[in-house]
Every structure is written in C-alpha cells, then in structure tokens.
Write a protein that holds these residues in place. Structure first.
Motif, PDB file in Angstrom:
ATOM      1  N   GLY A  82       0.807  -1.276   0.132  1.00  0.00           N
ATOM      2  CA  GLY A  82      -0.078   0.144  -0.115  1.00  0.00           C
ATOM      3  C   GLY A  82       0.893   1.407   0.101  1.00  0.00           C
ATOM      4  O   GLY A  82       0.346   2.410   0.148  1.00  0.00           O
ATOM      5  N   GLN A  83       2.086   1.102  -0.177  1.00  0.00           N
ATOM      6  CA  GLN A  83       3.259   2.213  -0.176  1.00  0.00           C
ATOM      7  C   GLN A  83       4.009   2.272  -1.637  1.00  0.00           C
ATOM      8  O   GLN A  83       4.108   1.408  -2.233  1.00  0.00           O
ATOM      9  CB  GLN A  83       4.212   1.829   0.799  1.00  0.00           C
ATOM     10  N   LEU A 113      19.196   3.628   6.381  1.00  0.00           N
ATOM     11  CA  LEU A 113      17.657   3.387   6.481  1.00  0.00           C
ATOM     12  C   LEU A 113      17.225   4.137   7.496  1.00  0.00           C
ATOM     13  O   LEU A 113      17.537   3.701   8.684  1.00  0.00           O
ATOM     14  CB  LEU A 113      17.765   1.867   6.574  1.00  0.00           C
ATOM     15  N   GLY A 114      16.301   4.929   7.334  1.00  0.00           N
ATOM     16  CA  GLY A 114      15.475   5.817   8.238  1.00  0.00           C
ATOM     17  C   GLY A 114      14.255   5.074   8.397  1.00  0.00           C
ATOM     18  O   GLY A 114      13.789   3.780   7.872  1.00  0.00           O
ATOM     19  N   SER A 115      13.336   5.744   9.172  1.00  0.00           N
ATOM     20  CA  SER A 115      11.791   5.039   9.544  1.00  0.00           C
ATOM     21  C   SER A 115      11.141   4.664   8.183  1.00  0.00           C
ATOM     22  O   SER A 115      10.190   4.195   7.926  1.00  0.00           O
ATOM     23  CB  SER A 115      11.174   5.742  10.406  1.00  0.00           C
ATOM     24  N   THR A 116      11.419   6.200   7.188  1.00  0.00           N
ATOM     25  CA  THR A 116      10.379   6.120   6.072  1.00  0.00           C
ATOM     26  C   THR A 116      11.396   6.522   4.794  1.00  0.00           C
ATOM     27  O   THR A 116      10.686   6.669   3.785  1.00  0.00           O
ATOM     28  CB  THR A 116       9.460   7.357   6.141  1.00  0.00           C
ATOM     29  N   SER A 117      12.654   6.296   4.944  1.00  0.00           N
ATOM     30  CA  SER A 117      13.615   6.777   3.768  1.00  0.00           C
ATOM     31  C   SER A 117      14.838   5.736   3.765  1.00  0.00           C
ATOM     32  O   SER A 117      15.222   4.870   4.746  1.00  0.00           O
ATOM     33  CB  SER A 117      14.011   8.213   3.899  1.00  0.00           C
ATOM     34  N   VAL A 141      11.576   8.078  -0.434  1.00  0.00           N
ATOM     35  CA  VAL A 141      10.815   8.310   0.874  1.00  0.00           C
ATOM     36  C   VAL A 141       9.618   7.251   0.694  1.00  0.00           C
ATOM     37  O   VAL A 141       8.686   7.609  -0.393  1.00  0.00           O
ATOM     38  CB  VAL A 141      10.595   9.770   1.012  1.00  0.00           C
ATOM     39  N   TRP A 142       9.273   6.581   1.705  1.00  0.00           N
ATOM     40  CA  TRP A 142       8.167   5.626   1.525  1.00  0.00           C
ATOM     41  C   TRP A 142       6.927   6.377   2.006  1.00  0.00           C
ATOM     42  O   TRP A 142       6.624   6.999   3.006  1.00  0.00           O
ATOM     43  CB  TRP A 142       8.396   4.414   2.301  1.00  0.00           C
ATOM     44  N   CYS A 143       5.852   6.166   0.955  1.00  0.00           N
ATOM     45  CA  CYS A 143       4.581   7.321   1.133  1.00  0.00           C
ATOM     46  C   CYS A 143       3.573   6.301   1.006  1.00  0.00           C
ATOM     47  O   CYS A 143       3.367   5.075   0.364  1.00  0.00           O
ATOM     48  CB  CYS A 143       4.692   8.404   0.080  1.00  0.00           C
ATOM     49  N   PRO A 150       4.509  11.030   3.431  1.00  0.00           N
ATOM     50  CA  PRO A 150       5.176   9.791   4.302  1.00  0.00           C
ATOM     51  C   PRO A 150       4.454   9.087   4.987  1.00  0.00           C
ATOM     52  O   PRO A 150       3.471   9.279   5.614  1.00  0.00           O
ATOM     53  CB  PRO A 150       6.087  10.847   4.851  1.00  0.00           C
ATOM     54  N   ALA A 151       4.571   7.729   4.996  1.00  0.00           N
ATOM     55  CA  ALA A 151       4.179   6.637   6.004  1.00  0.00           C
ATOM     56  C   ALA A 151       4.236   7.024   7.346  1.00  0.00           C
ATOM     57  O   ALA A 151       5.336   6.850   7.607  1.00  0.00           O
ATOM     58  CB  ALA A 151       4.566   5.432   5.401  1.00  0.00           C
ATOM     59  N   LYS A 152       3.182   7.288   8.008  1.00  0.00           N
ATOM     60  CA  LYS A 152       3.358   7.678   9.254  1.00  0.00           C
ATOM     61  C   LYS A 152       3.602   6.592  10.298  1.00  0.00           C
ATOM     62  O   LYS A 152       4.593   6.846  11.233  1.00  0.00           O
ATOM     63  CB  LYS A 152       1.706   8.049   9.883  1.00  0.00           C
ATOM     64  N   ALA A 153       3.261   5.327   9.842  1.00  0.00           N
ATOM     65  CA  ALA A 153       3.958   4.140  10.629  1.00  0.00           C
ATOM     66  C   ALA A 153       5.215   3.617  10.116  1.00  0.00           C
ATOM     67  O   ALA A 153       6.009   2.392  10.618  1.00  0.00           O
ATOM     68  CB  ALA A 153       2.781   2.807  10.699  1.00  0.00           C
TER      69      ALA A 153
END
Length: 174
Positions: A82-83, A113-117, A141-143, A150-153
C-alpha cells in the motif's frame, strides 16, 4: 578531494551486496564515445526497482487496499504494498569512462535506512575489473499510495527487512 568522494572512488565489488549485469548498447554511447549520463540514471533505477520487486515484494501494478486483487496481479508478488517509494534526491560521481561494447556489472547497497527513507548506492564496474567507474544512487521516501504522504507508521516491515539485507556499514578506519 572531499573524503566522501575519495571513499567512493576506492569502492570494489565486495562493497556491494546485490549484483546485476547489463550489456551496454551502441545506443547508450554519447558523442564522446562513453555512456550518456542519462543511461546511468536508468541503470540505477533498473537495479533498485528490480530489487524492490523481486526481494521486497513491491508490485508496481497492484497493491493491497482491502479490495480483491485482479487477475492481472503477477504470480510472483510476495506482498503487494500500500506504499510507494518517491525519489527525493539523486547523485552520480564519475571516476572513469564506460562505453559500448562493455558489459557492465552493477552493485547495490543501502547506505542509510530511516523509518520512512532509504538511501541506495550503486557501483558501476566493467565486467572483469574490480575498480569502480561510477558511483551514484538516490533516496526514496516511502509514502502511502493513496495520500502520497510519508508513511506515518514507517515503511512496511517486509520491505524494511529486505532493505536491511543491503546495509553496508563504512569501515571506521577509512
């Protein structure tokens, strides 16, 4: 020369986790008889997206959104996402020329590797030569696919686990 560039210049094949081969084409050369700059961007995009599709389960043609999947969903889909990964930065450092009819070996690694990137690095080598010719890459950036925010989770766990396999830590002695 900046330290970061010098470190990249000294890369060898063993500094990359995932590898792919590309056979250059006459069409890839520019008027100076070396690969056109745009070809490098295509090569980076190709190896990164190949890994995302085959190892991370990304399926650019379908995704899970609580609806039934279509019959056109590829059978090799591991985990439709879904991203989406949105490119936010790219770079390329050139150290030596590559041209047709070279067979090119590409190496892929994750530098951050970050939480969304995620920041990828691709090394370009002539087949049979361990000296890197070009180092480049980009940051995704994962959206959320629906909102393009950006994906909140954070990125999905399966994607993150597959990207973690590509992480290469720099030697602190360099």
């Amino acid at each position: 020369m900046p330290k970061e560039i010098d470190i990249k210049r000294r890369r060898t094949r063993k500094d990359y986790v995932f590898h792919q081969t590309y056979r250059s084409r006459w069409f890839d050369n520019d008027m100076y008889a070396h690969l056109n700059n745009t070809v490098y961007a295509q090569l980076f995009d190709s190896i990164i997206n190949h890994y995302l599709i085959t190892d991370c389960g990304m399926d650019p043609f379908s995704y899970s959104n609580n609806t039934s999947s279509t019959s056109s969903t590829p059978k090799n889909t591991i985990n439709p996402s879904g991203q989406v990964a949105i490119l936010v930065n790219s770079y390329c450092d050139y150290f030596a020329s590559v041209s047709y009819p070279d067979v090119i070996d590409l190496g892929l690694r994750v530098n951050k590797l970050g939480s969304t990137s995620v920041t990828y690095e691709v090394g370009v080598f002539k087949q049979g030569d361990d000296d890197v010719k070009v180092v480049g890459g980009y940051t995704h950036v994962w959206c959320e696919r629906e909102s393009m925010r950006p994906a909140k989770a954070g990125m999905e766990k399966g994607i993150r686990a597959a990207l973690e396999r590509l992480i290469v830590k720099e030697d602190s002695k360099i």
